[in-house]
Design a protein around this motif. Structure first.
Motif, PDB file in Angstrom:
ATOM      1  N   VAL A   1     -18.286  39.438 -13.229  1.00 23.08           N
ATOM      2  CA  VAL A   1     -18.879  40.565 -12.499  1.00 23.08           C
ATOM      3  C   VAL A   1     -20.370  40.668 -12.827  1.00 23.08           C
ATOM      4  O   VAL A   1     -21.195  40.892 -11.935  1.00 23.08           O
ATOM      5  CB  VAL A   1     -18.138  41.883 -12.798  1.00 23.08           C
ATOM      6  CG1 VAL A   1     -18.935  43.085 -12.315  1.00 23.08           C
ATOM      7  CG2 VAL A   1     -16.762  41.875 -12.147  1.00 23.08           C
TER       8      VAL A   1
ATOM      9  N   ASP B   1     -13.440  36.323  -6.074  1.00 17.17           N
ATOM     10  CA  ASP B   1     -12.082  35.857  -5.783  1.00 17.17           C
ATOM     11  C   ASP B   1     -11.994  34.332  -5.825  1.00 17.17           C
ATOM     12  O   ASP B   1     -11.033  33.769  -6.351  1.00 17.17           O
ATOM     13  CB  ASP B   1     -11.603  36.382  -4.433  1.00 17.17           C
ATOM     14  CG  ASP B   1     -11.253  37.860  -4.462  1.00 17.17           C
ATOM     15  OD1 ASP B   1     -11.005  38.405  -5.559  1.00 17.17           O
ATOM     16  OD2 ASP B   1     -11.235  38.479  -3.380  1.00 17.17           O
TER      17      ASP B   1
ATOM     18  N   ASN C   1     -12.496  48.209  -9.899  1.00 22.80           N
ATOM     19  CA  ASN C   1     -11.537  47.815  -8.870  1.00 22.80           C
ATOM     20  C   ASN C   1     -11.171  46.339  -8.866  1.00 22.80           C
ATOM     21  O   ASN C   1     -10.160  45.975  -8.262  1.00 22.80           O
ATOM     22  CB  ASN C   1     -12.092  48.182  -7.487  1.00 22.80           C
ATOM     23  CG  ASN C   1     -12.146  49.677  -7.314  1.00 22.80           C
ATOM     24  OD1 ASN C   1     -11.136  50.310  -7.046  1.00 22.80           O
ATOM     25  ND2 ASN C   1     -13.329  50.257  -7.501  1.00 22.80           N
ATOM     26  N   TRP C   2     -11.958  45.504  -9.508  1.00 22.20           N
ATOM     27  CA  TRP C   2     -11.632  44.078  -9.536  1.00 22.20           C
ATOM     28  C   TRP C   2     -11.231  43.634 -10.946  1.00 22.20           C
ATOM     29  O   TRP C   2     -10.260  42.909 -11.103  1.00 22.20           O
ATOM     30  CB  TRP C   2     -12.817  43.258  -9.029  1.00 22.20           C
ATOM     31  CG  TRP C   2     -12.456  41.820  -8.780  1.00 22.20           C
ATOM     32  CD1 TRP C   2     -11.793  41.330  -7.699  1.00 22.20           C
ATOM     33  CD2 TRP C   2     -12.738  40.708  -9.624  1.00 22.20           C
ATOM     34  NE1 TRP C   2     -11.632  39.973  -7.833  1.00 22.20           N
ATOM     35  CE2 TRP C   2     -12.202  39.566  -8.998  1.00 22.20           C
ATOM     36  CE3 TRP C   2     -13.380  40.557 -10.840  1.00 22.20           C
ATOM     37  CZ2 TRP C   2     -12.301  38.298  -9.546  1.00 22.20           C
ATOM     38  CZ3 TRP C   2     -13.477  39.305 -11.397  1.00 22.20           C
ATOM     39  CH2 TRP C   2     -12.932  38.179 -10.758  1.00 22.20           C
TER      40      TRP C   2
ATOM     41  N   MET D   1     -17.561  40.057  -3.760  1.00 21.96           N
ATOM     42  CA  MET D   1     -16.105  40.092  -3.918  1.00 21.96           C
ATOM     43  C   MET D   1     -15.483  38.766  -3.500  1.00 21.96           C
ATOM     44  O   MET D   1     -14.583  38.270  -4.177  1.00 21.96           O
ATOM     45  CB  MET D   1     -15.514  41.252  -3.118  1.00 21.96           C
ATOM     46  CG  MET D   1     -15.981  42.575  -3.668  1.00 21.96           C
ATOM     47  SD  MET D   1     -14.830  43.927  -3.765  1.00 21.96           S
ATOM     48  CE  MET D   1     -13.281  43.273  -4.116  1.00 21.96           C
TER      49      MET D   1
ATOM     50  N   LYS E   1     -13.317  38.023 -16.569  1.00 24.13           N
ATOM     51  CA  LYS E   1     -13.666  38.731 -15.334  1.00 24.13           C
ATOM     52  C   LYS E   1     -14.894  39.624 -15.506  1.00 24.13           C
ATOM     53  O   LYS E   1     -15.684  39.765 -14.582  1.00 24.13           O
ATOM     54  CB  LYS E   1     -12.487  39.562 -14.838  1.00 24.13           C
ATOM     55  CG  LYS E   1     -11.390  38.719 -14.232  1.00 24.13           C
ATOM     56  CD  LYS E   1     -10.321  39.591 -13.626  1.00 24.13           C
ATOM     57  CE  LYS E   1      -9.327  38.786 -12.833  1.00 24.13           C
ATOM     58  NZ  LYS E   1      -8.381  39.657 -12.133  1.00 24.13           N
TER      59      LYS E   1
ATOM     60  N   PRO F   1      -8.024  46.716 -11.969  1.00 21.35           N
ATOM     61  CA  PRO F   1      -7.413  47.440 -10.857  1.00 21.35           C
ATOM     62  C   PRO F   1      -6.280  48.348 -11.334  1.00 21.35           C
ATOM     63  O   PRO F   1      -5.640  48.069 -12.339  1.00 21.35           O
ATOM     64  CB  PRO F   1      -6.866  46.331  -9.955  1.00 21.35           C
ATOM     65  CG  PRO F   1      -6.743  45.140 -10.827  1.00 21.35           C
ATOM     66  CD  PRO F   1      -7.748  45.297 -11.936  1.00 21.35           C
TER      67      PRO F   1
ATOM     68  N   LEU G   1     -17.018  47.204  -8.966  1.00 23.24           N
ATOM     69  CA  LEU G   1     -16.296  45.951  -9.194  1.00 23.24           C
ATOM     70  C   LEU G   1     -15.533  45.976 -10.519  1.00 23.24           C
ATOM     71  O   LEU G   1     -14.409  45.484 -10.594  1.00 23.24           O
ATOM     72  CB  LEU G   1     -17.255  44.765  -9.165  1.00 23.24           C
ATOM     73  CG  LEU G   1     -17.816  44.404  -7.798  1.00 23.24           C
ATOM     74  CD1 LEU G   1     -18.851  43.299  -7.926  1.00 23.24           C
ATOM     75  CD2 LEU G   1     -16.709  43.995  -6.853  1.00 23.24           C
TER      76      LEU G   1
END
Length: 66
Positions: free
Chosen positions: A41, A26, A61-62, A22, A37, A65, A58
């Motif tokens: 991942v 970021d 949630n990343w 994570m 993205k 989101p 991930l």
């Protein structure tokens, strides 16, 4: 070579590889906001030896989101 770990025989505590992934994600997103993205991942999953469940976490949630 994996930077994470967390599996049997690993010296990293459980979940540490996910936290490292994570942080890495970021950092990449800050450096280049236009990167895909989902591809990041996938790269993080390989780099930090994440389980399929951690990779799905991930993505949910990343990448997407709520």
């Amino acid at each position: 070579m994996a930077e994470g770990g967390g599996g049997p025989g690993s010296l990293s505590p459980h979940g540490e590889s996910l936290r490292k992934a994570m942080r890495w994600l970021d950092e990449r997103a800050r450096e280049a906001p236009g990167l895909d993205k989902l591809k990041l991942v996938s790269e993080a999953a390989a780099r930090f030896d994440l389980s399929p469940l951690e990779e799905e976490f991930l993505i949910g949630n990343w990448v997407r989101p709520r």
